[in-house]
Write an enzyme that holds these catalytic residues in place. Structure first.
Site, PDB file in Angstrom:
ATOM      1  N   GLY A  13      45.401  39.314  47.261  1.00 13.98           N
ATOM      2  CA  GLY A  13      46.276  39.981  46.294  1.00 13.98           C
ATOM      3  C   GLY A  13      45.582  40.453  45.040  1.00 13.98           C
ATOM      4  N   GLY A  14      44.280  40.646  45.086  1.00 13.73           N
ATOM      5  CA  GLY A  14      43.564  41.230  43.941  1.00 13.73           C
ATOM      6  C   GLY A  14      43.737  40.406  42.681  1.00 13.73           C
ATOM      7  N   ASP A  51      34.584  45.731  41.998  1.00 15.47           N
ATOM      8  CA  ASP A  51      34.967  44.534  41.244  1.00 15.47           C
ATOM      9  C   ASP A  51      34.096  44.344  40.006  1.00 15.47           C
ATOM     10  OD1 ASP A  51      37.131  43.822  42.744  1.00 15.47           O
ATOM     11  OD2 ASP A  51      36.136  42.233  43.863  1.00 15.47           O
ATOM     12  N   THR A  99      41.967  41.820  51.202  1.00 16.18           N
ATOM     13  CA  THR A  99      41.467  40.433  51.227  1.00 16.18           C
ATOM     14  C   THR A  99      42.292  39.584  52.217  1.00 16.18           C
ATOM     15  OG1 THR A  99      40.819  40.747  48.939  1.00 16.18           O
ATOM     16  CG2 THR A  99      40.854  38.491  49.677  1.00 16.18           C
ATOM     17  N   ASN A 101      37.288  43.753  49.793  1.00 15.49           N
ATOM     18  CA  ASN A 101      37.955  44.377  48.665  1.00 15.49           C
ATOM     19  C   ASN A 101      39.118  45.239  49.107  1.00 15.49           C
ATOM     20  OD1 ASN A 101      38.417  44.618  45.961  1.00 15.49           O
ATOM     21  ND2 ASN A 101      37.133  46.414  45.709  1.00 15.49           N
ATOM     22  N   SER A 131      35.125  37.956  40.858  1.00 17.33           N
ATOM     23  CA  SER A 131      36.217  37.945  41.836  1.00 17.33           C
ATOM     24  C   SER A 131      37.430  37.232  41.255  1.00 17.33           C
ATOM     25  CB  SER A 131      35.742  37.198  43.085  1.00 17.33           C
ATOM     26  OG  SER A 131      36.807  36.957  43.968  1.00 17.33           O
ATOM     27  N   SER A 132      38.570  37.444  41.887  1.00 19.44           N
ATOM     28  CA  SER A 132      39.778  36.673  41.544  1.00 19.44           C
ATOM     29  C   SER A 132      40.159  35.704  42.651  1.00 19.44           C
ATOM     30  CB  SER A 132      40.965  37.617  41.322  1.00 19.44           C
ATOM     31  OG  SER A 132      40.752  38.410  40.205  1.00 19.44           O
ATOM     32  N   ARG A 183      29.631  35.494  48.465  1.00 19.77           N
ATOM     33  CA  ARG A 183      30.047  36.737  47.801  1.00 19.77           C
ATOM     34  C   ARG A 183      28.962  37.802  47.968  1.00 19.77           C
ATOM     35  NH1 ARG A 183      34.499  39.495  45.876  1.00 19.77           N
ATOM     36  NH2 ARG A 183      34.260  40.228  43.735  1.00 19.77           N
TER      37      ARG A 183
HETATM   38  N1  GLY Z   1      37.799  41.886  45.900  1.00 21.11           N
HETATM   39  C1  GLY Z   1      38.769  40.888  45.696  1.00 21.11           C
HETATM   40  C2  GLY Z   1      38.289  39.759  44.837  1.00 21.11           C
HETATM   41  O1  GLY Z   1      37.160  39.385  44.935  1.00 21.11           O
HETATM   42  O2  GLY Z   1      39.003  39.236  44.059  1.00 21.11           O
END
Ligand code: GLY
Length: 561
Positions: A457-458, A408, A366, A386, A437-438, A98
């Protein structure tokens, strides 16, 4: 439908559609299964399989290829999480590549003098960019887990960067969406004569080919030190960014223990913080385990899933951030007892989000890929820069498009980010910190079946993986069923169920409204799930790529067995 399609024959490997081979005791999969968001990235994985690599080498090749041919989704200027399972000893690990905030970042960096969030400051341009982790992660995975040299695994990506890739409809759509943010270098690469290219036009990236070649030759030092690092720092600094040479030289990949748990007879392994994915997924599954979801009406089923999403996403906003900076009690947050307490007040009607304790916020584009090799090694990887095309800022002469992962973080408590997510202190900006993050790369496993899956998908990534997990638990063991499943989502704030067109039947919508739920139909589908499945007893492999995207999936049978 891009279900594992016939692909041709390779030396020693047959590539076939889902393999209905005679059932036999199968300690190992009958071949390879690869699903990615772009056909050329899938080809890169196939090339490395053919060259004698393992799933980890293929993951390096696919990651680098995606960085070239799907620049809106991930890249060498971004980061990600690679969830690995090594069959030989059962070792499971999440390689955390990350991005990290630069040392000169601080909590209020995106606020103006009046304390308001400066519009787009965390989205466009180099100030939005955190220090990339993908180059270091690829070097790390190749060195520690691969069989082939890094340089071999980077060959397909270098070729795609040098020779080009063809423009697709999706590329055009996302370029249109983000071209206003492109700097001159990005415009020169992604546009043709300043215009959105036509389908079939070829995008070549000679500078990126050189950067990848440098990493192939020098490893991490090729990116994080020396002339390339200097160029990155100078390019960022000249346009208002705050990177220093130490930020690059100090970047470290971290190996983290994945989040694990169970849902009925399914063993779940997923992303650990700084992703919220695994904890939120497990929390939702734990709450839902209380009920027999097959025995309730459709209205009740959706209602309970939504209420679980609401509560788990609330916890995300309250508690989660970079574990190197904030204490996260993962054990408690993923325990069955905690889930029971959290779900005790789920009643007949919707719980307004404002009635839950308030919290004191993330990626659309993503990308994700899933790989299983004949030894049983697995990789589920979700990678990001992102927002589509990240910050839109490419450092001149490098081909490296920078992420806007700083968005984020929480720019200001209670103020939603580009994905409508809110958060608090746990995800506040600090030097060297990783934004929450997701991304939710996940393995699901029963005695007989292994699933490797994930999606971009955020904020909706986690709810998509949840719905696929529940579908699997219901007995859907076809990769295609998992990736095509209609989707709905609730993330605590805003207090509404967002759903794909046709995802929820009209009668169910009426029932949900009567329960007090606010409903928002989207104009378009979302997500781009990539799944591979190994059904051990049947000695069968499947791979599927979400028809919402433009990816491809293949199964390669090992003809020698
Ligand atoms: N930027 C997308 C995530 O890390 O969830």
């Amino acid at each position: 439908m891009k279900l594992s399609w016939t692909y041709g024959a390779l030396a020693g490997l047959l590539l076939l559609a889902a393999y209905p081979a005679a059932a036999q005791q199968a300690p190992r999969p009958p071949g390879w299964a690869i699903a990615t968001a772009h056909p050329l990235a899938t080809d890169a994985g196939v090339e490395i399989a053919r060259a004698g690599g393992n799933a980890f080498d293929a993951a390096v090749a696919v990651s680098a290829a995606l960085a070239v041919v799907e620049p809106m989704g991930s890249g060498m200027g971004g980061g990600g999480f690679w969830l690995l399972h090594r069959a030989a000893d059962g070792h499971r690990v999440m390689v955390d590549g990350r991005e990290r905030a630069p040392q000169r970042a601080h909590r209020d960096i995106y606020l103006d003098a009046a304390g308001n969030v400066r519009p787009r400051a965390s989205l466009d341009g180099p100030l939005a960019a955190a220090i990339p982790g993908q180059p270091a992660a690829l070097v790390h995975i190749a060195a520690r887990y691969g069989r082939l040299p890094l340089a071999r695994s980077l060959v397909p990506a270098i070729r795609f960067a040098r020779d080009g890739f063809p423009v697709t409809e999706r590329y055009r759509r996302l370029v249109k969406m983000r071209m206003a943010a492109f700097n001159t270098s990005a415009g020169r690469v992604y546009l043709i004569d300043g215009e959105v290219p036509d389908v079939g036009d070829v995008i070549k990236q000679p500078d990126l080919a050189s950067t990848l070649t440098r990493i192939a030759d020098e490893g991490a030092a090729g990116f994080y030190a020396g002339p390339l690092a200097r160029r990155l720092v100078e390019g960022v600094s000249a346009h208002g960014g705050i990177w220093g040479a130490d930020d690059l030289s100090g970047y470290q990949v971290v190996e983290r223990e994945p989040i694990s748990g169970t849902y009925r007879d399914i063993e779940v392994t997923s992303a650990a913080p700084p992703s919220s994915g695994g904890i939120v997924l497990m929390a939702m599954l734990n709450m839902l385990e209380r009920w027999n979801m097959n025995r309730v009406t459709e209205v009740e089923r959706v209602h309970r899933i939504v209420e679980s999403m609401r509560r788990a996403y609330r916890d995300r906003a309250l508690y989660l951030g970079d574990p190197d900076f904030v204490a996260i009690d993962s054990g408690r947050l993923t325990s069955k007892d905690y889930a029971r307490a959290l779900s005790d007040d789920i009643g007949a009607g919707a719980t307004p989000s404002r009635e839950l304790d308030p919290p004191r916020g993330e990626g659309r584009d993503t990308t994700h890929f899933s790989i299983l090799d004949p030894a049983g090694n697995r990789v589920a990887a979700t990678l990001s820069i992102n927002y589509p095309f990240g910050s839109g800022f490419m450092v001149a002469g490098t081909g490296v498009l920078l992420n806007n992962e700083m968005d984020d973080f929480v720019a200001k408590p209670g103020v939603a980010n580009v994905y409508g997510l809110i958060g608090g202190q746990a995800n506040a900006i600090a030097p060297g910190k990783r934004p929450l993050s997701s991304m939710t790369p996940t393995f699901l496993e029963t005695k007989d079946t292994v699933v490797v899956l994930g999606t971009p998908g955020g904020s909706r990534i986690i709810s998509m993986v949840l719905l696929a997990s529940l579908k699997f638990a219901q007995g859907a063991h076809d990769a295609e069923q998992l990736v095509t499943l209609p989707r709905f989502h609730h993330q605590y704030v805003p207090d509404q169920i967002v759903f794909e067109p046709d995802a929820i039947a009209q009668a169910t919508l009426v029932g949900l409204k009567l329960k007090g739920h606010a409903l928002k139909r989207r104009d378009s589908p979302y997500g781009n799930m990539q799944a591979v499945i190994w059904r051990k007893r049947e000695h069968r492999l499947q791979a599927a790529s979400d028809p919402r995207g433009e990816g491809s999936a293949v199964v390669l049978l090992d003809a020698s067995r």
